[in-house]
Design a protein around this motif. Structure first.
Motif, PDB file in Angstrom:
ATOM      1  N   ARG A  87      91.661  56.331  45.446  1.00 23.73           N
ATOM      2  CA  ARG A  87      92.804  57.179  45.086  1.00 23.73           C
ATOM      3  C   ARG A  87      94.090  56.345  45.082  1.00 23.73           C
ATOM      4  O   ARG A  87      94.942  56.497  44.217  1.00 23.73           O
ATOM      5  CB  ARG A  87      92.930  58.355  46.051  1.00 23.73           C
ATOM      6  N   ASP A  96      96.526  57.918  38.027  1.00 26.01           N
ATOM      7  CA  ASP A  96      96.369  59.289  38.527  1.00 26.01           C
ATOM      8  C   ASP A  96      97.059  60.292  37.603  1.00 26.01           C
ATOM      9  O   ASP A  96      96.765  61.486  37.642  1.00 26.01           O
ATOM     10  CB  ASP A  96      96.866  59.421  39.970  1.00 26.01           C
ATOM     11  N   VAL A 101      92.129  64.303  38.110  1.00 26.24           N
ATOM     12  CA  VAL A 101      91.483  63.986  39.390  1.00 26.24           C
ATOM     13  C   VAL A 101      91.372  65.281  40.181  1.00 26.24           C
ATOM     14  O   VAL A 101      92.370  65.960  40.422  1.00 26.24           O
ATOM     15  CB  VAL A 101      92.292  62.937  40.190  1.00 26.24           C
TER      16      VAL A 101
END
Length: 112
Positions: A87, A96, A101
């Protein structure tokens, strides 16, 4: 470390589960699994990253390429449950905001 890749499909939705390290040496396994789903015209691909401990730029490029190809086919690719280290890579690189996600892997409906 190895990378294990498995795929489960139902209708047009496929879940690709990767466990281990996703890097220059192991990325071709994930690339092959995603390419097969793209050839089969999957509408939606979820890549379960909950078991991926490390991902380098090669791994990210495999995911980006698959996302681009499925979007060209009118489908969608999402990343599910990335560990904190993965992440963080997504956040640092700004990916991201490119990938969808999600925190959990969506279940395939076993009643169908």
């Amino acid at each position: 470390m190895e990378l294990n890749v498995s795929t489960a499909s139902q209708g047009g939705h496929a879940v690709v589960t990767a466990t281990g390290e996703l890097d220059l040496y192991t990325a071709p396994r994930l690339q092959a699994a995603l390419a097969a789903l793209l050839r089969d015209r999957a509408d939606r691909i979820t890549v379960d990253l909950s078991g991926v401990e490390f991902c380098d730029s090669t791994g990210m490029n495999v995911l980006l390429s698959a996302m681009k190809r499925i979007k060209e086919q009118g489908g969608a690719l999402e990343l599910a449950a990335p560990r904190p280290a993965v992440r963080r890579i997504l956040q640092v690189t700004g990916l991201d905001t490119v990938f969808t996600v999600v925190d959990a892997v969506p279940a395939l409906d076993s009643s169908l």
